[in-house]
Each structure stands twice: as structure tokens, then as C-alpha cells.
Design a protein around this motif. Structure first.
Motif, PDB file in Angstrom:
ATOM      1  N   SER A   6       0.841  -1.202   0.000  1.00  0.00           N
ATOM      2  CA  SER A   6       0.000   0.000   0.000  1.00  0.00           C
ATOM      3  C   SER A   6       0.871   1.244   0.000  1.00  0.00           C
ATOM      4  CB  SER A   6      -0.934   0.007   1.212  1.00  0.00           C
ATOM      5  OG  SER A   6      -0.188   0.042   2.411  1.00  0.00           O
ATOM      6  N   ASP A   7       0.454   2.203  -0.789  1.00  0.00           N
ATOM      7  CA  ASP A   7       1.121   3.488  -0.889  1.00  0.00           C
ATOM      8  C   ASP A   7       0.188   4.371  -1.712  1.00  0.00           C
ATOM      9  OD1 ASP A   7       4.292   4.673  -0.896  1.00  0.00           O
ATOM     10  OD2 ASP A   7       2.874   5.586  -2.291  1.00  0.00           O
ATOM     11  N   THR A   8       0.089   5.618  -1.375  1.00  0.00           N
ATOM     12  CA  THR A   8      -0.765   6.524  -2.133  1.00  0.00           C
ATOM     13  C   THR A   8      -0.367   6.550  -3.601  1.00  0.00           C
ATOM     14  OG1 THR A   8      -1.028   7.885  -0.174  1.00  0.00           O
ATOM     15  CG2 THR A   8      -1.594   8.907  -2.266  1.00  0.00           C
ATOM     16  N   ASN A   9       0.921   6.385  -3.866  1.00  0.00           N
ATOM     17  CA  ASN A   9       1.442   6.447  -5.234  1.00  0.00           C
ATOM     18  C   ASN A   9       2.047   5.127  -5.688  1.00  0.00           C
ATOM     19  OD1 ASN A   9       0.907   9.328  -5.538  1.00  0.00           O
ATOM     20  ND2 ASN A   9       2.469   9.556  -3.971  1.00  0.00           N
ATOM     21  N   THR A  25       6.853  -9.560 -13.109  1.00  0.00           N
ATOM     22  CA  THR A  25       5.991  -8.427 -12.796  1.00  0.00           C
ATOM     23  C   THR A  25       4.574  -8.927 -12.570  1.00  0.00           C
ATOM     24  OG1 THR A  25       7.357  -6.988 -14.157  1.00  0.00           O
ATOM     25  CG2 THR A  25       5.141  -6.211 -13.648  1.00  0.00           C
ATOM     26  N   ILE A  26       3.915  -8.386 -11.540  1.00  0.00           N
ATOM     27  CA  ILE A  26       2.550  -8.775 -11.204  1.00  0.00           C
ATOM     28  C   ILE A  26       1.729  -7.528 -10.905  1.00  0.00           C
ATOM     29  CG2 ILE A  26       3.038 -11.088 -10.324  1.00  0.00           C
ATOM     30  CD1 ILE A  26       3.202  -9.871  -7.517  1.00  0.00           C
ATOM     31  N   GLN A  27       0.420  -7.709 -10.916  1.00  0.00           N
ATOM     32  CA  GLN A  27      -0.470  -6.638 -10.484  1.00  0.00           C
ATOM     33  C   GLN A  27      -0.353  -6.548  -8.968  1.00  0.00           C
ATOM     34  OE1 GLN A  27      -4.518  -7.193 -11.688  1.00  0.00           O
ATOM     35  NE2 GLN A  27      -5.231  -5.386 -10.585  1.00  0.00           N
ATOM     36  N   CYS A  28      -0.183  -5.351  -8.427  1.00  0.00           N
ATOM     37  CA  CYS A  28      -0.022  -5.190  -6.978  1.00  0.00           C
ATOM     38  C   CYS A  28      -1.216  -5.768  -6.227  1.00  0.00           C
ATOM     39  CB  CYS A  28       0.159  -3.717  -6.629  1.00  0.00           C
ATOM     40  SG  CYS A  28       1.715  -3.036  -7.230  1.00  0.00           S
ATOM     41  N   ASN A  29      -0.918  -6.445  -5.127  1.00  0.00           N
ATOM     42  CA  ASN A  29      -1.888  -7.083  -4.233  1.00  0.00           C
ATOM     43  C   ASN A  29      -2.599  -8.274  -4.858  1.00  0.00           C
ATOM     44  OD1 ASN A  29      -1.373  -5.337  -1.988  1.00  0.00           O
ATOM     45  ND2 ASN A  29      -2.420  -3.759  -3.158  1.00  0.00           N
ATOM     46  N   GLN A  30      -2.044  -8.807  -5.915  1.00  0.00           N
ATOM     47  CA  GLN A  30      -2.559 -10.016  -6.546  1.00  0.00           C
ATOM     48  C   GLN A  30      -2.017 -11.225  -5.797  1.00  0.00           C
ATOM     49  OE1 GLN A  30      -1.256 -10.358 -10.615  1.00  0.00           O
ATOM     50  NE2 GLN A  30      -1.493 -12.562 -10.642  1.00  0.00           N
ATOM     51  N   THR A  31      -2.865 -12.211  -5.486  1.00  0.00           N
ATOM     52  CA  THR A  31      -2.391 -13.447  -4.880  1.00  0.00           C
ATOM     53  C   THR A  31      -1.589 -14.216  -5.918  1.00  0.00           C
ATOM     54  OG1 THR A  31      -4.268 -13.563  -3.381  1.00  0.00           O
ATOM     55  CG2 THR A  31      -3.092 -15.622  -3.799  1.00  0.00           C
ATOM     56  N   TYR A  47       8.484  -7.470  -4.208  1.00  0.00           N
ATOM     57  CA  TYR A  47       8.960  -6.091  -4.223  1.00  0.00           C
ATOM     58  C   TYR A  47       7.824  -5.155  -4.644  1.00  0.00           C
ATOM     59  CZ  TYR A  47      13.471  -8.481  -4.930  1.00  0.00           C
ATOM     60  OH  TYR A  47      14.559  -9.298  -4.837  1.00  0.00           O
ATOM     61  N   SER A  48       7.921  -3.901  -4.227  1.00  0.00           N
ATOM     62  CA  SER A  48       7.007  -2.869  -4.726  1.00  0.00           C
ATOM     63  C   SER A  48       7.756  -1.548  -4.774  1.00  0.00           C
ATOM     64  CB  SER A  48       5.765  -2.739  -3.835  1.00  0.00           C
ATOM     65  OG  SER A  48       6.130  -2.310  -2.541  1.00  0.00           O
ATOM     66  N   ASN A  49       7.274  -0.660  -5.638  1.00  0.00           N
ATOM     67  CA  ASN A  49       7.821   0.696  -5.638  1.00  0.00           C
ATOM     68  C   ASN A  49       6.714   1.688  -5.943  1.00  0.00           C
ATOM     69  OD1 ASN A  49       7.723   0.280  -8.470  1.00  0.00           O
ATOM     70  ND2 ASN A  49       9.377   1.725  -8.762  1.00  0.00           N
ATOM     71  N   ASP A  50       6.969   2.954  -5.620  1.00  0.00           N
ATOM     72  CA  ASP A  50       5.985   4.002  -5.870  1.00  0.00           C
ATOM     73  C   ASP A  50       6.514   4.968  -6.920  1.00  0.00           C
ATOM     74  OD1 ASP A  50       7.796   5.678  -4.552  1.00  0.00           O
ATOM     75  OD2 ASP A  50       6.588   5.816  -2.736  1.00  0.00           O
ATOM     76  N   GLU A  55      11.456   1.973  -2.995  1.00  0.00           N
ATOM     77  CA  GLU A  55      11.264   0.530  -3.153  1.00  0.00           C
ATOM     78  C   GLU A  55      11.244  -0.149  -1.795  1.00  0.00           C
ATOM     79  OE1 GLU A  55      14.030  -2.959  -4.823  1.00  0.00           O
ATOM     80  OE2 GLU A  55      13.492  -1.477  -6.347  1.00  0.00           O
ATOM     81  N   ASN A  56      10.420  -1.195  -1.688  1.00  0.00           N
ATOM     82  CA  ASN A  56      10.369  -1.999  -0.475  1.00  0.00           C
ATOM     83  C   ASN A  56      10.233  -3.460  -0.886  1.00  0.00           C
ATOM     84  OD1 ASN A  56      10.266  -2.812   2.156  1.00  0.00           O
ATOM     85  ND2 ASN A  56       8.413  -1.696   2.677  1.00  0.00           N
ATOM     86  N   ALA A  57      10.614  -4.358   0.007  1.00  0.00           N
ATOM     87  CA  ALA A  57      10.530  -5.785  -0.291  1.00  0.00           C
ATOM     88  C   ALA A  57      10.317  -6.567   0.990  1.00  0.00           C
ATOM     89  CB  ALA A  57      11.806  -6.263  -0.978  1.00  0.00           C
ATOM     90  N   SER A  58       9.662  -7.710   0.851  1.00  0.00           N
ATOM     91  CA  SER A  58       9.495  -8.655   1.955  1.00  0.00           C
ATOM     92  C   SER A  58       9.766 -10.045   1.410  1.00  0.00           C
ATOM     93  CB  SER A  58       8.076  -8.605   2.516  1.00  0.00           C
ATOM     94  OG  SER A  58       7.840  -7.378   3.158  1.00  0.00           O
ATOM     95  N   SER A  59      10.298 -10.912   2.266  1.00  0.00           N
ATOM     96  CA  SER A  59      10.629 -12.255   1.795  1.00  0.00           C
ATOM     97  C   SER A  59      10.260 -13.305   2.824  1.00  0.00           C
ATOM     98  CB  SER A  59      12.120 -12.347   1.477  1.00  0.00           C
ATOM     99  OG  SER A  59      12.880 -12.158   2.647  1.00  0.00           O
ATOM    100  N   VAL A  60      10.166 -14.530   2.338  1.00  0.00           N
ATOM    101  CA  VAL A  60       9.956 -15.690   3.194  1.00  0.00           C
ATOM    102  C   VAL A  60      10.894 -16.785   2.707  1.00  0.00           C
ATOM    103  CG1 VAL A  60       8.035 -16.561   1.787  1.00  0.00           C
ATOM    104  CG2 VAL A  60       8.263 -17.297   4.165  1.00  0.00           C
ATOM    105  N   THR A  61      11.571 -17.445   3.644  1.00  0.00           N
ATOM    106  CA  THR A  61      12.465 -18.561   3.318  1.00  0.00           C
ATOM    107  C   THR A  61      11.875 -19.829   3.910  1.00  0.00           C
ATOM    108  OG1 THR A  61      14.391 -17.105   3.322  1.00  0.00           O
ATOM    109  CG2 THR A  61      14.821 -19.462   3.576  1.00  0.00           C
TER     110      THR A  61
END
Length: 71
Positions: A6-9, A25-31, A47-50, A55-61
Motif C-alpha cells: 500500500s502506498d498513495t502512489n 511483474t505482477i499486479q499489486c496485491n494479486q495473490t 517487491y514494490s515501488n511508488d 522501493e520496499n521488499a518482503s521475503s519468506v524462506t
């Protein structure tokens, strides 16, 4: 894999199954479904950017094995 960005931009989102060597590349918030990692230890990263190019990222191992077990 479910995630929330989530981000305004908010401008774009993508993920990597191989530590960023290749990205999808995916549509944001797409499962994200139908990911096939195989056997071993893997890190999936989203990853996401505005529009200001923040840019921000989250990961799971996790590890997938063929061993028995359960309980």
C-alpha cells in the motif's frame, strides 16, 4: 502467496523465486499461485515501488523435503 502493498502512489510490484536473478511483474496485491519451487531451501521475495521510486521488499524462506514425518 499472499501479500499486501500500500502506498498513495503505488506504481509496480514484482516477485523473485531465485534471489532476484529473474523477476516476474505482477499486479499489486494479486495473490500469487501455482508457484513451483521444487525440493530444497528457497527464498521467495515480493517487491514494490511508488512513483517517487521508493522501493520496499518482503521475503519468506522455507524448505521443501521428501522426508517422512508428520504426526
Amino acid at each position: 502467496m499472499e501479500y499486501a502493498a500500500s502506498d498513495t502512489n503505488l506504481q509496480s510490484c514484482w516477485y523473485s523465486l531465485d534471489s532476484g536473478s529473474s523477476n516476474t511483474t505482477i499486479q499489486c496485491n494479486q495473490t500469487i499461485s501455482s508457484l513451483d519451487s521444487g525440493i530444497g531451501t528457497f527464498t521467495w521475495k515480493v517487491y514494490s515501488n511508488d512513483s517517487a521510486n521508493n522501493e520496499n521488499a518482503s521475503s519468506v524462506t522455507f524448505t521443501v523435503s521428501t522426508g517422512g514425518g508428520g504426526g
